[in-house]
Write an enzyme that holds these catalytic residues in place. Structure first.
Site, PDB file in Angstrom:
ATOM      1  CD  GLU A  84      12.232 -15.239  25.949  1.00 42.21           C
ATOM      2  OE1 GLU A  84      11.616 -15.595  24.930  1.00 42.21           O
ATOM      3  OE2 GLU A  84      11.681 -14.995  27.035  1.00 42.21           O
ATOM      4  CE  LYS A 261       7.546 -15.844  23.704  1.00 44.18           C
ATOM      5  NZ  LYS A 261       8.779 -15.597  24.473  1.00 44.18           N
ATOM      6  CG  HIS A 375      13.979 -11.202  31.121  1.00 46.44           C
ATOM      7  ND1 HIS A 375      13.925 -12.341  30.362  1.00 46.44           N
ATOM      8  CD2 HIS A 375      13.927 -10.176  30.257  1.00 46.44           C
ATOM      9  CE1 HIS A 375      13.837 -12.003  29.097  1.00 46.44           C
ATOM     10  NE2 HIS A 375      13.848 -10.694  29.004  1.00 46.44           N
TER      11      HIS A 375
HETATM   12  C1  MEV Z   1       8.393 -14.839  28.265  1.00 46.40           C
HETATM   13  O1  MEV Z   1       9.113 -15.260  27.128  1.00 46.40           O
HETATM   14  C2  MEV Z   1       7.459 -15.913  28.740  1.00 46.40           C
HETATM   15  C3  MEV Z   1       6.504 -15.502  29.861  1.00 46.40           C
HETATM   16  O2  MEV Z   1       5.785 -14.341  29.483  1.00 46.40           O
HETATM   17  C4  MEV Z   1       5.552 -16.659  30.057  1.00 46.40           C
HETATM   18  C5  MEV Z   1       4.400 -16.358  30.985  1.00 46.40           C
HETATM   19  O3  MEV Z   1       3.993 -15.193  31.118  1.00 46.40           O
HETATM   20  O4  MEV Z   1       3.879 -17.334  31.554  1.00 46.40           O
HETATM   21  C6  MEV Z   1       7.234 -15.191  31.129  1.00 46.40           C
END
Ligand code: MEV
Length: 422
Positions: A84, A261, A375
């Site tokens: 990722e 996650k 991102h």
């Molecule tokens: C993305 O891989 C992880 C996030 O969604 C975690 C979160 O929302 O705290 C950015």
């Protein structure tokens, strides 16, 4: 027509390359893709063949280094395996921002694993329970005889726990609690559970059925805390928004799942880089998050007395440095070496610390500009590659994509075409 049956007689008797050739012929696979796969698996494919059944190669995932981490007062460079974009960058940034306050401090409960033995067909489960407690010294001997080396290292059987489950037919569940030292411990405790099984059956008059570890490793917890100064996070407004984001996750399972996650983005990347069992850690983490009966966050975010943002994490983290892929996979060995060859306890602390920092960075981004901007700059490179950009074209296409404000494949293709026409 490609072969449609999944029955390939004798597939497991072929060597790895023969298996791949068989697949390529049967499925009429693209020769270029087969070559690319072969090249990508060149170094580790033969090791893979000794690790799983029917191996044809390896699935390579980027391995990067999280810089800036300070764990318990010591700098550590942390290898992370993740597909990722921005996961590793987020740890580098979050870790830099808490260096001034000493980085992440951790503690652990020790490497205690639980094996479960299921006993059914007992008419008087509570007296069976009492009998099992009486047999604790015998159980201890049987378990420790299975792993004298572990005992020599200071580990081995520690205690039992016996629960009676109120199921359709009551069942007695024996827990063996074992200190597995530097091992994740699945093999050690499963062997012990199988060894005690016939004795348990004899003592209780019941039927022993399942004998297997529990991935809810709630006696193998890591706790991590860190403080982020206001000037690093961008002031009180951001801090308070992050605290509210934490409260949101604590109160709402929909948000907690995504929050956790994000934590696991960091934890699992360290677990994978060291050849440990990501599914075991993930299962344990999520079960622990639901231990109150309602799924919640693995971290807490508060304002400390000195005004800094204070984060803390508590979760089970069963990892080892001996046995399994950790010992035979060269990348796992290399990852451990980069971290200064930690023991299992230290490795768990590092992984927990990364999880906390990862969560900090996600909440900071979410509480401010949102995650898409950061991102997207990394994601743009992926999109450029998907659109067919060659290595020397990727940066130019990605830059143009970001400038366009539309990080999409169709846009990337247009940019690429224009670039090549020049
Ligand atoms: C993305 O891989 C992880 C996030 O969604 C975690 C979160 O929302 O705290 C950015």
């Amino acid at each position: 027509m490609p072969k449609t049956s999944s029955r390939i007689a004798g597939f497991h008797t072929l060597d790895r390359i023969q298996r791949l050739k068989t697949l390529a012929a049967d499925l009429k696979l693209d020769a270029g893709n087969v070559d690319a796969f072969l090249n990508a698996s060149a170094a580790t494919g033969d090791i893979a063949a000794h690790m799983v059944e029917n191996a044809i190669g390896t699935m390579n995932v980027p391995l990067g280094i999280a810089t800036n981490m300070v764990v318990d007062g010591r700098d550590v460079l942390v290898p992370m395996a993740s597909e990722e974009s921005s996961v590793i960058a987020a740890v580098c940034n979050g870790a830099r921002q808490c260096r001034a306050t000493g980085g992440v401090r951790t503690s652990t409960t020790g490497p205690l694993m639980i094996a479960q033995v299921q006993i059914t067909g007992v008419s008087d489960p509570f007296s069976a329970r009492a009998q099992l407690f009486e047999k604790t010294p015998e159980i201890k001997n049987i378990c420790n005889e299975m792993d004298p080396l572990l005992v020599e290292m200071g580990g081995g059987f520690k205690d039992i726990e016996v629960r009676v489950l109120d199921t359709a037919e009551p069942m007695v569940i024996l827990h063996l609690i074992v200190d597995t030292r530097d091992a994740m411990g699945a093999n050690a405790v499963n062997t012990m559970a199988e060894a005690v099984a016939p004795h348990v059956s004899k003592w209780t008059g019941g039927r022993v059925e399942l004998r297997i570890l529990s991935n809810l490793a709630d006696r193998r917890l890591v706790r991590a805390t860190a403080k982020w100064p206001l000037k690093e996070i961008g002031g009180k407004g951001v801090r308070d928004a992050m605290v509210r984001a934490g409260a949101f996750a604590n109160a709402d399972p929909y948000r907690a799942t995504t929050h956790n996650k994000g934590i696991m983005n960091g934890v699992s990347a360290v677990v994978l880089a060291t050849g440990n069992d990501t599914r075991a850690v993930e299962a344990g983490a999520h079960a622990y998050a639901a231990r109150s009966g309602r799924y919640s966050a693995l971290t807490r975010w508060e304002v400390a007395k000195d005004g800094t943002l204070s984060g803390s994490l508590e979760m089970p983290l069963a990892v080892g440095i001996v046995g399994g892929a950790t010992k035979i996979h060269p990348t796992a060995q290399f990852s451990l070496e980069i971290m200064g060859t930690p023991g299992a306890d230290k490795l768990a602390r590092i992984a927990g610390a990364v999880g906390l920092v990862q969560n900090f960075s996600a909440l900071k981004a979410l509480a401010t500009e949102g995650i898409q901007r950061g991102h997207m700059s990394l994601h743009a490179k992926n999109v450029a590659m998907m659109a067919g950009a060659e290595p020397d074209e990727i940066n130019a296409v990605a830059d143009a994509l970001i400038e366009s404000g539309a990080v999409r494949q169709d846009v990337a293709k247009r940019i690429l075409k224009k670039l090549r026409s020049k």
